[in-house]
Design an enzyme around this catalytic site. Structure first.
Site, PDB file in Angstrom:
ATOM      1  N   GLU A  50       4.311  -5.797   7.092  1.00  0.00           N
ATOM      2  CA  GLU A  50       3.521  -4.777   7.786  1.00  0.00           C
ATOM      3  C   GLU A  50       3.870  -4.666   9.265  1.00  0.00           C
ATOM      4  O   GLU A  50       3.797  -3.593   9.855  1.00  0.00           O
ATOM      5  CB  GLU A  50       2.020  -5.073   7.644  1.00  0.00           C
ATOM      6  CG  GLU A  50       1.434  -4.740   6.275  1.00  0.00           C
ATOM      7  CD  GLU A  50       1.558  -5.880   5.270  1.00  0.00           C
ATOM      8  OE1 GLU A  50       2.355  -6.807   5.511  1.00  0.00           O
ATOM      9  OE2 GLU A  50       0.863  -5.841   4.242  1.00  0.00           O
ATOM     10  N   ALA A 104       0.869  -1.181   0.000  1.00  0.00           N
ATOM     11  CA  ALA A 104       0.000   0.000   0.000  1.00  0.00           C
ATOM     12  C   ALA A 104       0.903   1.227   0.000  1.00  0.00           C
ATOM     13  O   ALA A 104       2.083   1.137   0.343  1.00  0.00           O
ATOM     14  CB  ALA A 104      -0.857  -0.023   1.259  1.00  0.00           C
ATOM     15  N   GLY A 124       0.692  -5.122   0.769  1.00  0.00           N
ATOM     16  CA  GLY A 124      -0.466  -5.096  -0.116  1.00  0.00           C
ATOM     17  C   GLY A 124      -0.162  -5.639  -1.503  1.00  0.00           C
ATOM     18  O   GLY A 124      -1.070  -6.115  -2.197  1.00  0.00           O
TER      19      GLY A 124
HETATM   20  C1  3H9 Z   1       0.678  -2.317   3.450  1.00  0.00           C
HETATM   21  O1  3H9 Z   1       0.878  -2.776   2.363  1.00  0.00           O
HETATM   22  C2  3H9 Z   1      -0.640  -2.368   4.161  1.00  0.00           C
HETATM   23  C3  3H9 Z   1      -1.586  -3.372   3.573  1.00  0.00           C
HETATM   24  O2  3H9 Z   1      -1.391  -4.637   4.156  1.00  0.00           O
HETATM   25  C4  3H9 Z   1      -3.016  -3.023   3.870  1.00  0.00           C
HETATM   26  C5  3H9 Z   1      -3.513  -1.719   3.425  1.00  0.00           C
HETATM   27  C6  3H9 Z   1      -4.987  -1.542   3.623  1.00  0.00           C
HETATM   28  N1  3H9 Z   1       4.640   3.361   0.016  1.00  0.00           N
HETATM   29  O3  3H9 Z   1      13.468   1.840   0.590  1.00  0.00           O
HETATM   30  P1  3H9 Z   1      13.863   2.610  -0.622  1.00  0.00           P
HETATM   31  C7  3H9 Z   1       9.395   4.830  -1.144  1.00  0.00           C
HETATM   32  S1  3H9 Z   1       1.903  -1.482   4.294  1.00  0.00           S
HETATM   33  C8  3H9 Z   1       5.101   4.572  -0.309  1.00  0.00           C
HETATM   34  O4  3H9 Z   1      14.891   3.662  -0.464  1.00  0.00           O
HETATM   35  P2  3H9 Z   1      14.997   0.231  -1.758  1.00  0.00           P
HETATM   36  C9  3H9 Z   1      10.439   5.218  -0.106  1.00  0.00           C
HETATM   37  O5  3H9 Z   1       9.884   6.069   0.876  1.00  0.00           O
HETATM   38  C10 3H9 Z   1       3.280  -1.523   3.199  1.00  0.00           C
HETATM   39  N2  3H9 Z   1       6.412   4.817  -0.587  1.00  0.00           N
HETATM   40  O6  3H9 Z   1      14.290   1.656  -1.824  1.00  0.00           O
HETATM   41  C11 3H9 Z   1      11.472   5.891  -0.981  1.00  0.00           C
HETATM   42  O7  3H9 Z   1      10.983   7.182  -1.284  1.00  0.00           O
HETATM   43  P3  3H9 Z   1      11.961   8.445  -1.475  1.00  0.00           P
HETATM   44  C12 3H9 Z   1       3.990  -2.801   3.250  1.00  0.00           C
HETATM   45  C13 3H9 Z   1       7.238   3.792  -0.502  1.00  0.00           C
HETATM   46  O8  3H9 Z   1      15.230  -0.181  -3.153  1.00  0.00           O
HETATM   47  C14 3H9 Z   1      11.429   5.075  -2.269  1.00  0.00           C
HETATM   48  O9  3H9 Z   1      10.163   4.407  -2.262  1.00  0.00           O
HETATM   49  N3  3H9 Z   1       5.213  -2.696   2.459  1.00  0.00           N
HETATM   50  C15 3H9 Z   1       6.817   2.507  -0.155  1.00  0.00           C
HETATM   51  O10 3H9 Z   1      16.132   0.236  -0.802  1.00  0.00           O
HETATM   52  C16 3H9 Z   1      12.515   4.046  -2.378  1.00  0.00           C
HETATM   53  O11 3H9 Z   1      12.518   3.247  -1.196  1.00  0.00           O
HETATM   54  C17 3H9 Z   1       6.382  -2.366   3.012  1.00  0.00           C
HETATM   55  O12 3H9 Z   1       6.511  -2.186   4.209  1.00  0.00           O
HETATM   56  C18 3H9 Z   1       5.446   2.307   0.105  1.00  0.00           C
HETATM   57  N4  3H9 Z   1       4.953   1.085   0.423  1.00  0.00           N
HETATM   58  O13 3H9 Z   1      13.925  -0.750  -1.121  1.00  0.00           O
HETATM   59  C19 3H9 Z   1       7.553  -2.224   2.056  1.00  0.00           C
HETATM   60  N5  3H9 Z   1       7.899   1.674  -0.156  1.00  0.00           N
HETATM   61  O14 3H9 Z   1      12.823   8.077  -2.649  1.00  0.00           O
HETATM   62  C20 3H9 Z   1       8.253  -0.926   2.291  1.00  0.00           C
HETATM   63  C21 3H9 Z   1       8.948   2.427  -0.502  1.00  0.00           C
HETATM   64  O15 3H9 Z   1      11.036   9.571  -1.693  1.00  0.00           O
HETATM   65  N6  3H9 Z   1       9.316  -0.691   1.343  1.00  0.00           N
HETATM   66  N7  3H9 Z   1       8.566   3.702  -0.705  1.00  0.00           N
HETATM   67  O16 3H9 Z   1      12.732   8.522  -0.197  1.00  0.00           O
HETATM   68  C22 3H9 Z   1      10.508  -1.324   1.382  1.00  0.00           C
HETATM   69  O17 3H9 Z   1      10.744  -2.223   2.179  1.00  0.00           O
HETATM   70  C23 3H9 Z   1      11.573  -0.861   0.439  1.00  0.00           C
HETATM   71  O18 3H9 Z   1      11.242   0.440   0.014  1.00  0.00           O
HETATM   72  C24 3H9 Z   1      11.754  -1.738  -0.841  1.00  0.00           C
HETATM   73  C25 3H9 Z   1      12.749  -1.028  -1.801  1.00  0.00           C
HETATM   74  C26 3H9 Z   1      12.336  -3.098  -0.427  1.00  0.00           C
HETATM   75  C27 3H9 Z   1      10.461  -1.938  -1.573  1.00  0.00           C
END
Ligand code: 3H9
Length: 649
Positions: free
Chosen positions: A138, A76, A115
Site C-alpha cells: 500500500e 482492494a 487487502g
Molecule cells: C489495498 O489493498 C488497500 C487495503 O489495505 C485497504 C482497503 C480498505 N485493483 O499489473 P498488471 C489491474 S490497496 C484494481 O498489469 P501483473 C491492473 O490495473 C491495493 N485493479 O499485472 C491491470 O488492469 P488493466 C494493494 C488492479 O501480472 C490488471 O489488473 N495492492 C489491481 O504485471 C493487471 O495488472 C496492490 O498495490 C487492484 N488492486 O501484476 C497490488 N491490481 O489490464 C497492485 C492490478 O485494465 N497490483 N489491477 O490495465 C500489482 O502489484 C500487480 O497488478 C500484480 C500483477 C502484481 C498483482
C-alpha cells in the site's frame, strides 16, 4: 455486521465472482474475479453472503478459501478509491472473517497483496504455494494497509519484520513467510487441493480457531520506532505514507486491538484524501495504461525474444547487456577488438562483484547473470539472437554501417534496435533490407537504478516489432514508454538550459540542488551533466539583458519545471509522444521526478494551467520569446478551462 447492508438483489445480478461448495465437512469458497482477484464490491458482497451461510450451517466444520486464476487476491479494488464507499467495505469483510466460529484456512498462490494478505491474516490458518509472494505494498500507492494489516502483522511476526514489510512494501517469498511465522505451511501444486487437505486436517485434529487479533503485539526492541523515525527522515523525505505506517504499527503495541483498528482507519482515511496518494495512484494506473499503445491493437502478436546481442564496448553496451542478464536472458556482447572485449567484460564482472559487496545479490546470483553474458568478436556469432542492439557507434554513418552488417547476419525473424534515443530510426532502417524490423530502445542511465525505457517507433517499424519491444520492456523490469523520439532527452535539455542560465544569473549550484531536493528530487535532474557543456549555443544572460542577482527557490523551480511542462505540451502537439501519462512516466522513471507529485503534467494540473501559463508569459516579458512562448496546446487548454488530464477546472 448489519445484514440489511447486503444487497441480495445486487448479488444475484453480479457476475459469478465466487463459488461455494461442500466437500465432506469442509465449506469450500473459490474466488474468481479476473484478472487479479481484486476485492471489488460484488466480490465483497458475495464473500460475506457465502461466509454467513457457512457459519450458520452445522454440517460445515471448517472453511477453505482459495482463488481461481493466476493469483490469490491482489488487494482492494484500487478503481474504487476516491469514490463513495460501497458497503460492505473491506474492513467489514475482514473482521467478519476474523469472527468465524469455525477454523478458516486460506491457500495462497501467485501473490497475496494488500487487502488480499489482510484477508488472509484474518483467517485462522494460512498456507502458501512454494513460489507465492506475500506483501503489503500500500505504501507504494501513498497508503497504509487499512483492513487490519498494521494491527495483525505485528501480532503475528513482530514489530521489526512488520515495519520492514509495511514500509518497504516489498513482498516476501513463501519460504521467508514461513520462517517469519506469517504462514503455517508451504505447499507444492494446486491451491484448491492444499486448502481442502488443510481444512480436513483441522477437523481431524480438532485444531482450534486461532485469531491473530487475540495475540499480543510485543515490542522486543524498545528503540525500533526511534530507529525507523530517523531512517524515514533520511530516506523518505516528502512522502507521507511511510510516516503514517509507522504510527499505525506503533498503535498495534500501544493500544488494544479494536482501538488500534480505529487508529489505523483514521490514518488510512487521511492518506486516502492526500495529494501524495492521489499522485501515486495516478502513477500506478499510468504504469499499466502505458502498455496500451495508441494505434497498436492489443492483440498484435509479438515475436519471441529468448536471446539478445549487443554491439559495442562502452558503458551503454555494458548496461544494456546487464539488463538482459538481470532478466535471465542470454546475451552476446560483440566488440571490435579482443582488448576492447576484455575491458568490457572486466567492467561487467566488476559491476556484479560490487553488487555482491553491497548486498544487492548473492555471489551465486551474480555468477548466474555473468554466465548469461557471452563474448563475441565476429558478427556471424550473432546469427541466432532474437534481438540485436547497436549500442556504441557515435556517428549516424557508423551506426548505418553496423545496421547493414547486422542485417546480413540476423535471422529472418530478428529485430534490429539502436540504444540511441535521438537518432533518426528511419535513416537506420534504410540501411537494411527489412526496415520494418528496425526500432530504437533507449534505456535511461544507469539502468540498474532507473526504470525508464523509451521505445522509439520509426516510420516503417512493423506493428509486431513494436509490440515485441513493448512486451520486452516488461520482461526486463522496465517501464516501457512508446515515443517517436527521445522525450527524456528533449525535456532534460530544456530544463538544463534554464539551470545553466540561472547559474549565469547568480544562483549557486547549492541553491539549485537545494531547491530541487526540497521539491522532492533525490538530485537535480541535470546533476550528472556538466552544466557548462549544456546547450553551449544558448543565448548568454548579457545578450538577454539580464542582471546577476539573488534568485529565489520558487523561481528556480518554476523556470526549470514550467519549461519542461511547456516543452512537453509542444511534444504532445507534435505527436512525438501520444499521452500526458507517457510524459509523466518518462520524467518519474527517467529523471527521478517525485512520484508523490505524479509527474510534471499531473503536477501541472494540480498547480492549475492558468497559473503556469501566466508565469510563462511573465518569463517571456523578462527574457524574450525565443524560449518562453506558451505552447499552443497549453494556451488552448487554458482557454477551455481544462487540464492535461481533461478535468474541467
Ligand atoms: C489495498 O489493498 C488497500 C487495503 O489495505 C485497504 C482497503 C480498505 N485493483 O499489473 P498488471 C489491474 S490497496 C484494481 O498489469 P501483473 C491492473 O490495473 C491495493 N485493479 O499485472 C491491470 O488492469 P488493466 C494493494 C488492479 O501480472 C490488471 O489488473 N495492492 C489491481 O504485471 C493487471 O495488472 C496492490 O498495490 C487492484 N488492486 O501484476 C497490488 N491490481 O489490464 C497492485 C492490478 O485494465 N497490483 N489491477 O490495465 C500489482 O502489484 C500487480 O497488478 C500484480 C500483477 C502484481 C498483482
Amino acid at each position: 455486521m448489519a445484514r440489511c447492508a447486503w444487497r441480495r438483489a445486487e448479488l444475484e445480478m453480479a457476475p459469478p465472482v465466487l463459488t461455494v461448495a461442500q466437500h465432506g465437512a469442509v465449506g469450500a469458497v473459490a474466488l474468481n474475479n479476473p484478472p487479479v482477484n481484486a476485492l471489488s464490491h460484488p466480490l465483497r458482497l458475495a464473500l460475506l453472503d457465502a461466509l454467513s451461510n457457512l457459519y450458520a450451517d452445522p454440517a460445515v466444520q471448517a472453511i477453505a478459501v482459495w482463488c481461481e486464476g493466476r493469483t490469490f487476491i491482489a488487494g482492494a479494488d484500487i478503481r474504487e478509491f476516491g469514490k463513495p464507499a460501497l458497503l460492505p467495505d473491506l474492513p467489514d469483510v475482514v473482521e467478519f472473517l476474523d469472527r468465524a466460529p469455525k477454523p478458516v484456512v486460506a491457500a495462497i498462490h501467485g501473490t497475496a497483496l494488500g487487502g488480499g494478505l489482510e484477508l488472509a491474516l484474518a483467517c485462522h490458518f494460512r498456507i502458501a504455494a512454494a513460489d507465492a509472494k506475500l506483501g503489503l505494498p500500500e505504501v507504494t500507492l501513498g497508503l497504509l494497509p487499512g483492513a487490519g494489516g498494521t494491527q495483525r502483522l505485528p501480532r503475528l511476526i513482530g514489530v521489526r519484520a512488520s515495519l520492514e514489510m509495511i514500509i518497504g512494501g516489498v513482498p516476501v517469498p513463501a519460504h521467508q513467510a514461513l520462517s517469519l511465522g506469517l504462514v503455517d505451511g508451504v505447499f507444492e501444486g494446486d491451491a484448491k487441493a492444499a486448502a481442502l487437505a488443510f481444512a480436513e486436517r483441522a477437523i481431524a485434529e480438532k485444531l482450534p480457531v486461532r485469531r491473530v487479533s487475540e495475540l499480543c503485539a510485543r515490542l522486543d526492541e524498545p528503540l525500533v520506532f526511534e530507529e525507523y523515525e530517523e531512517k524515514l527522515a533520511r530516506e523518505w523525505r516528502g512522502f507521507l505514507a511511510p510516516f503514517r505506517c509507522l504510527r499505525a504499527v506503533r498503535a498495534a503495541v500501544e493500544l488494544p486491538f479494536d482501538e488500534g483498528l480505529k487508529r489505523e482507519r483514521q490514518l488510512f482515511s487521511e492518506l486516502m484524501a492526500s495529494s501524495e496518494s492521489k499522485a501515486q495512484r495516478h502513477a500506478f494506473f499510468a504504469e499499466r495504461e502505458v502498455a496500451k499503445v495508441p494505434g497498436l491493437p492489443e492483440n498484435t502478436p509479438a515475436r519471441p525474444v529468448r536471446s539478445a546481442a549487443v554491439v559495442g564496448e562502452g558503458a551503454t553496451a555494458r548496461e544494456v547487456a546487464q539488463c538482459f542478464a538481470d532478466a535471465q536472458l542470454p546475451v552476446t556482447v560483440l566488440a571490435e577488438t579482443a582488448d576492447a572485449l576484455d575491458r568490457c567484460l572486466y567492467a561487467i564482472r566488476e559491476h556484479y562483484t560490487s553488487g555482491v559487496a553491497r548486498g544487492q545479490w548473492s555471489r551465486a546470483e551474480a555468477d548466474v547473470r555473468l554466465a548469461l553474458i557471452r563474448p563475441a568478436l565476429s558478427y556471424e556469432e550473432l546469427a541466432s539472437a532474437d534481438i540485436l542492439i547497436e549500442a556504441g557507434a557515435e556517428e549516424l554513418d557508423a551506426k548505418r554501417e553496423v545496421f547493414a552488417r547486422l542485417d546480413k547476419v540476423g535471422k529472418p525473424s530478428a529485430i534490429f534496435a539502436t540504444s540511441a534515443g535521438s537518432v533518426d530510426v528511419d535513416a537506420l532502417a534504410a540501411a537494411t533490407r527489412r526496415p520494418e524490423a528496425v526500432v530504437a530502445m533507449h534505456f535511461a542511465s544507469p539502468p540498474d537504478r532507473k526504470k525508464l525505457l523509451e521505445n522509439v517507433r520509426g516510420g516503417s517499424t512493423g506493428a509486431d516489432v513494436f509490440a515485441t519491444v513493448m512486451k520486452l520492456g516488461k520482461t526486463l523490469g522496465k517501464v516501457a514508454v512508446p515515443v517517436r523520439g527521445s522525450v527524456a532527452e528533449r525535456l532534460l535539455a530544456r530544463s538544463s538550459r534554464e539551470a545553466y542560465l540561472l547559474l549565469e544569473e547568480g544562483a549557486s549550484r547549492e541553491e539549485l540542488d537545494r531547491a530541487f531536493q526540497e521539491f522532492g528530487f533525490r538530485q537535480a535532474p541535470f546533476a550528472s551533466l556538466g552544466l557548462a557543456a549544456v546547450d553551449a549555443g544558448s543565448p548568454q544572460p548579457q545578450e538577454l539583458g539580464v542582471r546577476r542577482g539573488k534568485i529565489s527557490a520558487d523561481e528556480i523551480l518554476e523556470r526549470c519545471i514550467y519549461a519542461v511542462i511547456n516543452e512537453a505540451a509542444l511534444a504532445l502537439e507534435g505527436g512525438v509522444v501520444a499521452r500526458p501519462l507517457d510524459v509523466d512516466l518518462i520524467w518519474i522513471h527517467g529523471h527521478d521526478f517525485p512520484v508523490y507529485r505524479g509527474g510534471p503534467l499531473f503536477f501541472a494540473d494540480q498547480v492549475g494551467l492558468r497559473t503556469i501559463y501566466d508565469a510563462i508569459l511573465e518569463y517571456q516579458r523578462r527574457f524574450g520569446g525565443q524560449h518562453w512562448s506558451p505552447a499552443p496546446l497549453l494556451e488552448r487548454l487554458v482557454e477551455e478551462g481544462r487540464g492535461f488530464y481533461a478535468q474541467a477546472r
